[in-house]
Design a protein around this motif. Structure first.
Motif, short mmCIF file in Angstrom:
data_model
loop_
_atom_site.label_atom_id
_atom_site.label_comp_id
_atom_site.label_asym_id
_atom_site.label_seq_id
_atom_site.Cartn_x
_atom_site.Cartn_y
_atom_site.Cartn_z
N UNK A 65 0.68 -1.12 -0.51
CA UNK A 65 0.09 -0.04 0.31
C UNK A 65 0.68 1.28 -0.06
N UNK A 66 2.52 0.98 0.19
CA UNK A 66 3.11 2.17 0.40
C UNK A 66 4.35 2.24 -0.13
N UNK A 67 4.19 1.29 -1.11
CA UNK A 67 5.45 0.67 -1.91
C UNK A 67 6.38 1.62 -2.45
N UNK A 68 5.39 2.64 -2.90
CA UNK A 68 6.60 3.81 -3.19
C UNK A 68 7.07 4.72 -2.57
N UNK A 69 6.48 5.28 -1.56
CA UNK A 69 6.98 5.87 -0.89
C UNK A 69 8.03 4.85 0.10
N UNK A 70 7.85 4.00 0.44
CA UNK A 70 9.35 3.66 0.41
C UNK A 70 10.05 2.93 0.08
N UNK A 71 10.13 2.95 -1.62
CA UNK A 71 10.97 2.90 -2.12
C UNK A 71 11.28 4.80 -2.84
N UNK A 72 10.86 5.83 -1.84
CA UNK A 72 11.77 7.14 -1.79
C UNK A 72 12.41 7.01 -0.65
N UNK A 73 11.95 6.65 0.85
CA UNK A 73 12.31 6.02 1.83
C UNK A 73 13.93 5.77 1.45
N UNK A 74 13.78 4.87 1.29
CA UNK A 74 15.15 4.18 1.08
C UNK A 74 16.10 4.64 0.32
N UNK A 75 15.44 5.17 -0.56
CA UNK A 75 16.63 6.16 -1.76
C UNK A 75 17.51 7.02 -0.72
N UNK A 76 16.80 7.24 0.01
CA UNK A 76 17.44 8.96 0.66
C UNK A 76 18.19 8.75 1.80
N UNK A 77 18.77 9.53 1.51
CA UNK A 77 20.35 10.23 2.79
C UNK A 77 19.60 10.76 3.46
#
Length: 196
Positions: A65-77
């Motif tokens: 349900x939040x895969x897009x946000x999780x991807x963005x969070x994991x890509x962030x420093x």
């Protein structure tokens, strides 16, 4: 540095939106890559679903349900939050962001032996909050004990990442701040972010 800039305010012409705009401009000018996540404009649903709650201890936890946000969070420093404090707390949409995106397997894992959780957002090295309060400084700090700062620093940041730079910049007594006071705060935000 790749920074996820999260804005949590329903009004597009809010002071929080102005803070997010200044933050983005300053960070980009400093050579950083900025991913703006405007929770309201992107239609984020803050409600934890029944399935998400029931599966909280499943391995792996279902973040569909939040895969897009999780991807963005994991890509962030770096993670920078921009939000007002309402009733000495987060806006509901930001609380929902933590409830749904800072999930098991993403922000932390459960210690199989019980006890402490194990931080998983090791990619996050910087965690800042840019916020406002309607109450004066002394009420937030002395009467309420600065609950939002404690939740962010001791709870969310400390339990989800290690060895990160934490900072919170707050404009207090927002309902009575003059235009000059708002401009001075934006200058303070700009100066602080230019040091990153």
């Amino acid at each position: 540095m790749r920074i996820l800039l999260v804005l949590a305010h329903p009004l597009e012409d809010s002071f929080a939106a102005s803070v997010a705009k200044v933050a983005r401009e300053t960070l980009v000018a400093g050579g950083h890559e900025v991913d703006l996540l405007d929770l309201y404009r992107e239609g984020f649903n803050p409600s934890l679903s029944e399935a998400e709650r029931r599966g909280y201890f499943d391995q792996p936890y279902d973040t569909a349900g939040v895969d897009d946000i999780v991807t963005r969070l994991r890509a962030a420093e770096g993670l920078i939050l921009v939000f007002p404090q309402w009733w000495f707390n987060f806006p509901a949409i930001l609380k929902g962001f933590f409830d749904r995106a800072f999930a098991p397997g993403v922000a932390f894992t459960h210690d199989p032996a019980g006890g402490r959780i194990v931080p998983q957002l090791t990619n996050i090295r910087l965690f800042w909050a840019l916020t406002t309060t309607g109450s004066p400084w002394w009420i937030v700090h002395f009467y309420m004990g600065n609950p939002v700062r404690r939740l962010l620093k001791r709870g969310i940041a400390a339990f989800c990442a290690k060895r990160l730079s934490f900072r919170m910049l707050a404009l207090h007594d927002m309902d009575r701040v003059t235009e000059a006071g708002r401009k001075a705060h934006l200058a303070r935000v700009r100066k602080a972010l230019a040091t990153i």
